[in-house]
Design a protein around this motif. Structure first.
Motif, PDB file in Angstrom:
ATOM      1  N   ALA A 190       0.817  -1.207   0.000  1.00  0.00           N
ATOM      2  CA  ALA A 190       0.000   0.000   0.000  1.00  0.00           C
ATOM      3  C   ALA A 190       0.848   1.253   0.000  1.00  0.00           C
ATOM      4  CB  ALA A 190      -0.918   0.002   1.222  1.00  0.00           C
ATOM      5  N   ALA A 191       2.074   1.156   0.474  1.00  0.00           N
ATOM      6  CA  ALA A 191       2.940   2.327   0.525  1.00  0.00           C
ATOM      7  C   ALA A 191       3.429   2.730  -0.857  1.00  0.00           C
ATOM      8  CB  ALA A 191       4.136   2.056   1.436  1.00  0.00           C
ATOM      9  N   ALA A 192       3.452   1.791  -1.790  1.00  0.00           N
ATOM     10  CA  ALA A 192       3.927   2.084  -3.141  1.00  0.00           C
ATOM     11  C   ALA A 192       2.862   2.858  -3.901  1.00  0.00           C
ATOM     12  CB  ALA A 192       4.257   0.794  -3.880  1.00  0.00           C
ATOM     13  N   GLN A 193       3.257   3.919  -4.577  1.00  0.00           N
ATOM     14  CA  GLN A 193       2.308   4.772  -5.293  1.00  0.00           C
ATOM     15  C   GLN A 193       2.722   4.906  -6.756  1.00  0.00           C
ATOM     16  OE1 GLN A 193      -0.514   5.904  -4.005  1.00  0.00           O
ATOM     17  NE2 GLN A 193      -0.042   4.911  -2.061  1.00  0.00           N
ATOM     18  N   LYS A 228     -11.667  -5.961  -0.852  1.00  0.00           N
ATOM     19  CA  LYS A 228     -11.074  -4.756  -0.302  1.00  0.00           C
ATOM     20  C   LYS A 228     -10.263  -5.139   0.932  1.00  0.00           C
ATOM     21  CE  LYS A 228     -15.319  -3.130  -0.132  1.00  0.00           C
ATOM     22  NZ  LYS A 228     -16.037  -3.901  -1.170  1.00  0.00           N
ATOM     23  N   VAL A 229      -9.002  -4.717   0.976  1.00  0.00           N
ATOM     24  CA  VAL A 229      -8.153  -5.013   2.121  1.00  0.00           C
ATOM     25  C   VAL A 229      -8.446  -3.996   3.212  1.00  0.00           C
ATOM     26  CG1 VAL A 229      -5.790  -5.264   2.955  1.00  0.00           C
ATOM     27  CG2 VAL A 229      -6.397  -6.008   0.639  1.00  0.00           C
ATOM     28  N   ALA A 230      -8.889  -4.475   4.358  1.00  0.00           N
ATOM     29  CA  ALA A 230      -9.293  -3.596   5.462  1.00  0.00           C
ATOM     30  C   ALA A 230      -8.157  -2.653   5.853  1.00  0.00           C
ATOM     31  CB  ALA A 230      -9.715  -4.437   6.667  1.00  0.00           C
ATOM     32  N   GLY A 231      -8.484  -1.378   5.933  1.00  0.00           N
ATOM     33  CA  GLY A 231      -7.511  -0.374   6.347  1.00  0.00           C
ATOM     34  C   GLY A 231      -6.665   0.187   5.222  1.00  0.00           C
ATOM     35  N   TRP A 232      -6.793  -0.387   4.023  1.00  0.00           N
ATOM     36  CA  TRP A 232      -5.994   0.061   2.886  1.00  0.00           C
ATOM     37  C   TRP A 232      -6.918   0.273   1.696  1.00  0.00           C
ATOM     38  CZ3 TRP A 232      -1.216   1.178   4.397  1.00  0.00           C
ATOM     39  CH2 TRP A 232      -0.712   0.519   5.512  1.00  0.00           C
ATOM     40  N   PRO A 233      -7.491   1.456   1.553  1.00  0.00           N
ATOM     41  CA  PRO A 233      -8.532   1.686   0.541  1.00  0.00           C
ATOM     42  C   PRO A 233      -8.058   1.527  -0.899  1.00  0.00           C
ATOM     43  CG  PRO A 233      -7.832   3.755   1.550  1.00  0.00           C
ATOM     44  CD  PRO A 233      -7.230   2.659   2.367  1.00  0.00           C
ATOM     45  N   ASN A 234      -6.757   1.603  -1.140  1.00  0.00           N
ATOM     46  CA  ASN A 234      -6.251   1.481  -2.506  1.00  0.00           C
ATOM     47  C   ASN A 234      -5.661   0.115  -2.800  1.00  0.00           C
ATOM     48  OD1 ASN A 234      -6.863   4.172  -3.284  1.00  0.00           O
ATOM     49  ND2 ASN A 234      -5.103   4.890  -2.119  1.00  0.00           N
ATOM     50  N   LEU A 235      -6.002  -0.881  -1.981  1.00  0.00           N
ATOM     51  CA  LEU A 235      -5.457  -2.217  -2.170  1.00  0.00           C
ATOM     52  C   LEU A 235      -6.590  -3.223  -2.235  1.00  0.00           C
ATOM     53  CD1 LEU A 235      -2.749  -3.715  -2.419  1.00  0.00           C
ATOM     54  CD2 LEU A 235      -2.870  -4.153   0.035  1.00  0.00           C
TER      55      LEU A 235
END
Length: 210
Positions: free
Chosen positions: A18-21, A80-87
């Motif tokens: 999730a840290a990768a953008q 949807k991965v909980a806590g990570w809206p873009n994953l």
């Protein structure tokens, strides 16, 4: 039964992913890519398929497109991965419809193709390696644990990535956050089934622009 062999193990690397953008780790060379425009009930998604690195998987998907076997199918699952809206990922395709499915294809693992599961990667859903036919998924963020894991144990073959979204990631994100049923789905898929599904109206090849 919904086509997909995927458990909790596929999301162990959530924080680093999730840290990768980045937009994508799999750019497709213009001279070898095959473009497909998928019109959905939420808008259009344009895919660049990598025939150079994943020729078997790309040819299979294009056959579904050319024979119009994806027309009228749907995106039916959103994880949807909980806590990570873009994953997460969205899954669609033929859902074992006997009137639509073609014979399964050989598995093209990522350690062979050199592709990875990153932002906007399209990849094949499957049971065992070599069982994929007409179901696929699109990732919303980097998911390296979906790549082949040669040094792992059990099913280490991963999933067959074969292209990337070049237009319409906003549509993919919209489908990811669409309503799901709290009761539909089996095992880890319970609560991930879209309700209602998002229809794939058409899927057609398009010519690259110069």
């Amino acid at each position: 039964m919904i086509r997909f062999i995927l458990g909790i193990w596929a999301f162990l690397l959530v924080a680093s992913a999730a840290a990768a953008q980045v937009e994508t780790a799999n750019p497709v060379a213009v001279e070898t890519r095959q473009l497909v425009r998928m019109e959905t009930g939420e808008g259009a998604i344009v895919l660049a398929l990598d025939a150079a690195h994943a020729p078997i998987t790309t040819a299979n998907f294009l056959r579904y497109v050319d024979e119009k076997r994806l027309d009228g199918t749907a995106f039916y699952r959103a994880l949807k991965v909980a806590g990570w809206p873009n994953l997460g990922f969205i899954q669609g395709g033929t859902r074992n419809d006997p009137k639509r499915v073609l014979p399964p294809i050989a598995h093209e693992p990522t350690n062979f193709t050199g592709l990875t599961h990153d932002v906007g990667t399209i990849s094949m859903a499957r049971y065992a390696p070599g069982s994929a036919n007409g179901d696929f998924f699109i990732t919303l963020g980097p998911m390296p644990s979906m790549d082949a894991q040669p040094s792992g144990e059990g099913d280490i073959a991963g999933f067959a990535a074969f292209g990337t979204v070049v237009e319409g990631m906003d549509v993919v994100r919209k489908i990811l956050v669409a309503p799901t049923s709290p009761t539909e789905g089996e095992g880890v898929m319970k609560g991930q089934m879209l309700s209602p599904v998002v229809t794939i109206l058409t899927a057609r090849r398009v010519k690259p622009t110069p």
